[in-house]
Motif scaffolding. Structure first.
Motif, mmCIF file in Angstrom:
data_model
loop_
_atom_site.group_PDB
_atom_site.id
_atom_site.type_symbol
_atom_site.label_atom_id
_atom_site.label_comp_id
_atom_site.label_asym_id
_atom_site.label_seq_id
_atom_site.Cartn_x
_atom_site.Cartn_y
_atom_site.Cartn_z
ATOM 1 N N GLU A 188 0.827 -1.210 0.000
ATOM 2 C CA GLU A 188 0.000 0.000 0.000
ATOM 3 C C GLU A 188 0.864 1.264 0.000
ATOM 4 O O GLU A 188 0.590 2.209 -0.749
ATOM 5 C CB GLU A 188 -0.896 -0.043 1.236
ATOM 6 N N GLU A 189 1.907 1.258 0.819
ATOM 7 C CA GLU A 189 2.780 2.440 0.879
ATOM 8 C C GLU A 189 3.504 2.658 -0.451
ATOM 9 O O GLU A 189 3.718 3.785 -0.879
ATOM 10 C CB GLU A 189 3.821 2.271 2.002
ATOM 11 N N GLU A 220 -5.231 1.960 -9.169
ATOM 12 C CA GLU A 220 -5.081 3.375 -8.810
ATOM 13 C C GLU A 220 -5.115 4.263 -10.066
ATOM 14 O O GLU A 220 -5.766 5.308 -10.085
ATOM 15 C CB GLU A 220 -3.741 3.527 -8.056
ATOM 16 N N GLN A 280 1.079 4.199 -2.858
ATOM 17 C CA GLN A 280 0.884 5.616 -2.496
ATOM 18 C C GLN A 280 2.051 6.464 -2.983
ATOM 19 O O GLN A 280 1.871 7.529 -3.564
ATOM 20 C CB GLN A 280 0.802 5.757 -0.976
#
Ligand code: UDP
Length: 257
Positions: free
Chosen positions: A29-30, A110, A33
């Motif tokens: 997830e990081e 995303e 991001q």
């Protein structure tokens, strides 16, 4: 650098050095991001993302150019149980495995949300077409601005680079195998538009349904490499570097003390 644990920071992110190469200590997830904000910014240059497995890190300890590429990359993910294990042995455990395929899927998700332009480069022509079609079906709104198969000769580079430059993707997925894809991105950094450029190995094959990933329980048990060897026995030679990799990591850990 914390000499006891091998952990330090690079580009504002925490990393662990494994056989000399930096590996980011980030969750999936990081990582998404970090990449999402990289392609949202008005960038001036290419942000190279390397998904490094044990085989690649071991190879980089023998291949100077590959080591240089990994060192210069903006993000290097821990792609494999061997790399996660190495980080533990070295006293700086990364939070989790960030596999190339998973990272690609999360990035596509995303990117489809924000209509980010994407270019697909690599794999055989019919596999590439199927991978793009499946990606469009899986992620409605996906903005694929162009694609090219990965079986081109050196002399054909320029027209592909010109095309990518004119289409200005924010995300370039390169699926031409290790280390070809990494070397191609690195050598052509100045001819590419500012974008996030990521080597994703055999991920188009999986997206197209040509090859399959290991069952989830095997992935969780760190046995995906074993599944791939069973399914594709020609990989046995490549996987045989795993013991040498672990031996070199143990050696690095011993010299740290
Ligand atoms: N490939 C390519 N051009 C080449 C050699 C390979 O596009 O000159 C593609 C191949 O069709 C496959 C991917 O690169 O889709 C390599 O997959 P593999 O699973 O071997 O990747 P790796 O394990 O090296 O990450």
């Amino acid at each position: 650098m914390d000499r006891k644990s091998n952990s330090t920071t690079k580009g504002g992110h925490s990393i662990v050095r494994i056989l000399g190469s930096p590996v980011n200590s980030l969750t999936l997830e990081e990582t998404v991001q970090a990449l999402g904000s990289a392609w949202a910014e008005d960038r001036q240059r290419v942000a190279h993302v390397v998904t490094a497995n044990a085989e690649m890190l071991y190879q980089s300890s023998k291949d100077k150019e590959l080591a240089e590429i990994i060192e210069a990359a903006e993000i290097v993910t821990a792609d494999g149980a061997g790399v996660v294990l190495a980080s533990r042995i070295l006293g700086s455990p990364v939070p989790e495995r960030v596999a190339g395929f998973d990272l690609m899927v999360e990035c596509l998700k995303e990117a489809s949300r924000t209509s980010v332009p994407i270019y697909f480069l690599g794999a055989e022509p019919h596999i590439l077409n199927k991978a793009v079609a499946n990606a469009r079906e899986l992620f409605p709104g996906l903005n694929v601005v162009g694609s090219h198969h990965g079986y081109f000769r050196d002399g054909e580079d320029e027209s592909i680079l010109d095309e990518i430059y004119s289409l200005k993707p924010c995300l370039l997925l390169a699926a031409m195998g290790v280390p070809r894809q990494e070397k191609w991105i690195y050598r052509n950094k100045k001819k590419l538009p500012p974008c996030v450029a990521m080597g994703v190995g055999g991920s188009f094959d999986v997206l197209a349904g040509k090859s399959r990933r290991a069952p989830l329980w095997m992935q969780r048990a760190g046995l995906e490499w074993f599944y791939r060897v069973i399914k594709e026995p020609y990989r046995l030679g490549r996987t045989a570097v795993l013991p040498a990799f672990l031996f070199a990591v143990l050696n690095q850990a011993a010299h740290r003390k």
